[in-house]
Design a protein around this motif. Sequence first.
Motif, short mmCIF file in Angstrom:
data_model
loop_
_atom_site.label_atom_id
_atom_site.label_comp_id
_atom_site.label_asym_id
_atom_site.label_seq_id
_atom_site.Cartn_x
_atom_site.Cartn_y
_atom_site.Cartn_z
N HIS A 182 49.47 -1.08 4.93
CA HIS A 182 48.63 -2.09 4.27
C HIS A 182 49.12 -2.45 2.87
N GLN A 183 49.36 -1.44 2.03
CA GLN A 183 49.74 -1.71 0.65
C GLN A 183 51.14 -2.32 0.56
N PRO A 221 62.48 6.42 -5.24
CA PRO A 221 61.81 5.35 -4.49
C PRO A 221 61.73 4.10 -5.37
N ILE A 222 62.39 3.03 -4.97
CA ILE A 222 62.51 1.87 -5.87
C ILE A 222 61.24 1.03 -5.94
N HIS A 223 60.23 1.35 -5.13
CA HIS A 223 58.97 0.61 -5.20
C HIS A 223 57.85 1.46 -5.80
N GLY A 224 58.23 2.55 -6.44
CA GLY A 224 57.23 3.42 -7.07
C GLY A 224 57.00 3.06 -8.53
N ARG A 225 55.95 3.63 -9.11
CA ARG A 225 55.60 3.32 -10.49
C ARG A 225 56.66 3.84 -11.47
N LEU A 226 57.20 5.03 -11.23
CA LEU A 226 58.17 5.59 -12.17
C LEU A 226 59.44 4.75 -12.23
N PHE A 227 59.87 4.23 -11.08
CA PHE A 227 61.07 3.38 -11.14
C PHE A 227 60.76 2.06 -11.83
N ALA A 228 59.55 1.53 -11.61
CA ALA A 228 59.16 0.30 -12.32
C ALA A 228 59.17 0.54 -13.83
N PRO A 278 57.56 4.04 -24.77
CA PRO A 278 56.76 5.14 -24.21
C PRO A 278 57.10 5.41 -22.75
N TRP A 279 56.90 6.67 -22.35
CA TRP A 279 57.15 7.08 -20.96
C TRP A 279 56.06 8.04 -20.53
N THR A 280 55.47 7.81 -19.36
CA THR A 280 54.49 8.73 -18.79
C THR A 280 54.98 9.17 -17.42
N ALA A 281 54.65 10.41 -17.02
CA ALA A 281 55.23 11.01 -15.81
C ALA A 281 54.39 10.82 -14.56
N SER A 282 53.44 9.91 -14.57
CA SER A 282 52.56 9.70 -13.41
C SER A 282 53.24 8.80 -12.38
N GLU A 283 53.38 9.32 -11.17
CA GLU A 283 54.01 8.56 -10.09
C GLU A 283 52.95 7.96 -9.17
N GLU A 284 53.22 6.78 -8.65
CA GLU A 284 52.39 6.12 -7.65
C GLU A 284 53.33 5.46 -6.65
N LEU A 285 53.10 5.73 -5.36
CA LEU A 285 54.03 5.27 -4.33
C LEU A 285 53.34 4.34 -3.34
N VAL A 341 50.51 12.01 -7.99
CA VAL A 341 50.94 10.99 -7.05
C VAL A 341 49.71 10.30 -6.51
N GLN A 342 49.65 8.99 -6.63
CA GLN A 342 48.52 8.23 -6.13
C GLN A 342 49.00 7.36 -4.99
N THR A 343 48.21 7.27 -3.94
CA THR A 343 48.55 6.41 -2.81
C THR A 343 47.37 5.52 -2.51
N SER A 344 47.63 4.49 -1.74
CA SER A 344 46.56 3.58 -1.39
C SER A 344 45.65 4.22 -0.36
N GLU A 345 44.44 3.61 -0.20
CA GLU A 345 43.44 4.14 0.71
C GLU A 345 43.97 4.23 2.13
N SER A 346 44.72 3.22 2.53
CA SER A 346 45.23 3.22 3.90
C SER A 346 46.25 4.32 4.11
N GLU A 347 47.02 4.64 3.06
CA GLU A 347 48.04 5.67 3.18
C GLU A 347 47.42 7.05 3.26
N GLU A 348 46.26 7.23 2.54
CA GLU A 348 45.61 8.53 2.56
C GLU A 348 45.07 8.86 3.94
N LYS A 349 44.86 7.80 4.74
CA LYS A 349 44.33 8.00 6.08
C LYS A 349 45.44 8.08 7.13
#
Length: 606
Positions: A78-79, A416-423, A497-504, A521-529
Amino acid sequence: MNKSAKHLLLFAAAGAGFASAHSFIDSGKVTELEAERTLTNEIEGHFLNQEERKAELRKALSTTYEALPKNANGFLDHQAVRYALHRFFVQRYGWYIKGLEPTGEDWHHDAPPDKPELAKIKEWVPAFLQNKLEEHLHHKGLELDGLVALAAALEDLVAHEAEGRLKTAYKIHDLDYSDMLSREQAEDLTRTWYVGFLLAGNFSAASLDEVHKKKAVFARKYSDWNDANDWLSKVEEEHYASRDNTEPPSFTDNLRLVRNIGEQYFHFNDKECHALKSTLTDMEGKKAGRVRLSTFYQKSLYSHWRFTEKADYLRKLGALDESDPKQPQVITTNYLMARPNCLEASGLYALCCRNECEDLMGQLEGELKSSEADPRSIAELVSKMQSDTVTAPREISRALLSRLEEVAATNGGKVPIHGRLFAQWMHHAFPRECPYPHESGTTAPQTPDEWMKETGQSDSSASAEEMRQQVESDVCAIDENGKPKGGAGCEEEADLPWTASEELLTNKVAKAARPAVVEKVQTSESEEKASVQPESVTLACGMAVALACALIYDYWRASVLSRQSKGEVLYLNQLSSRDIASRFAGVQKALAIWALASLAWAMDLL
């Protein structure tokens, strides 16, 4: 806010009060029935020239599709679908589809009290279409053809809205849809539609005389009208040159023209965006892509630029860097793409300054053809990429390489090039092109009106006095261009600034780069399921059965040894009822321990 956007908002606010029989705000409304019918037609192939159009969309979407992470079925979750569609419309038309933004889950729109149905247009359409298609495919995910169907359906609904507004223009001009018009009539009609487009539909008139008067007022008040009208004239010339000029313009001809205007307007908008970017870049201090808030306001106080947004509003937009609480700074890339600088041209999309990082990501996806890669490969590719502020080739600094290796360590050795840390890493590599990615839920793409309604503030702009106070609180000397001169009071770190929180985008567990640091690591609702792998379930069941057998055997053996130690011979057919009850109670305890242990394993697995 840039000057043109400000002038359009002021005129729209004034024009919205006119009572009229024909209003663009009510034109081309999208209903659930219309949306579902459009999607069905795209899936079943009921439109003319559909195969040719689908082939074109498939080609445009394929690079991003191939590079995005897939689920266990080999399809997009979904995401990831939302991400791909957002990228497609921004790159192709400069459209920020409302509800598909990276922070789209926080999107909120309120309709006028007398038109509550309009709230639906601005947020529900993408999610509704996506959910309908996912239901049709039994929630297995979307393949490329499904992505193409969604993109085509959204294009069709935008065209439906444009057609509705064109019909309103015909009514204002007292024309019938079947009328064949002169070139002069067609151009007058097109400009009525165009003004409605520039005012986000907040335009109305009851007669031809009234609309001419209002268009004249608009041309006087909108400072960029001459440039905007010249651009429109060029689009008209191209349009008329491509058709049979022996036939007078028909409704179909005019519809094709207004659709072209909506699809090409971002080219004109880019010119002003580049001017805004250049102005902000000239105001930077030591930090690339950052402008001190005092410098930001100073420019507004003594020039034509309307840099007036309150700090609280900038914070909500994600355009304020407060890593140094003593000296807040505006993040130029985030500010450029923020809602105050967007043209709310449609109920379905906004035209904002294009995210130049999308072009850079498109290059990466085309080269990697994968959703992840090792740090060295990425660094080598990025070193060859250039923008209008970064030259190439260049040597990637040791600090940037180190950060990229941290991202890989957090994600099991690959980036992962679509994650928050790479952004975030791309923001460091291209600070004037790539926006800073805030953590989910901390910002929202709100218009000034939405922010004021949410906060109860009477204005999203700081007063002249508030801006002067901020300017005076900064002891750093400013030159005539509003840029810090340096010296006493201008001390600031050059590092971003740099923060170490990843979201995929996918349900991938990130490993900590350092044992002492807990990575989030945060994921979308659909991924958690997402479903658990069958091999893991089989292993868990096997371990549970083995534990049960071991507990029962251990109890039985202990009981036998206890009785033998008293000189008794154990025969199964000589067991008394008390012996049986005692053993049964022991087995129950063993099974209870087994059940609790199995439950713990299952919870840990899920």
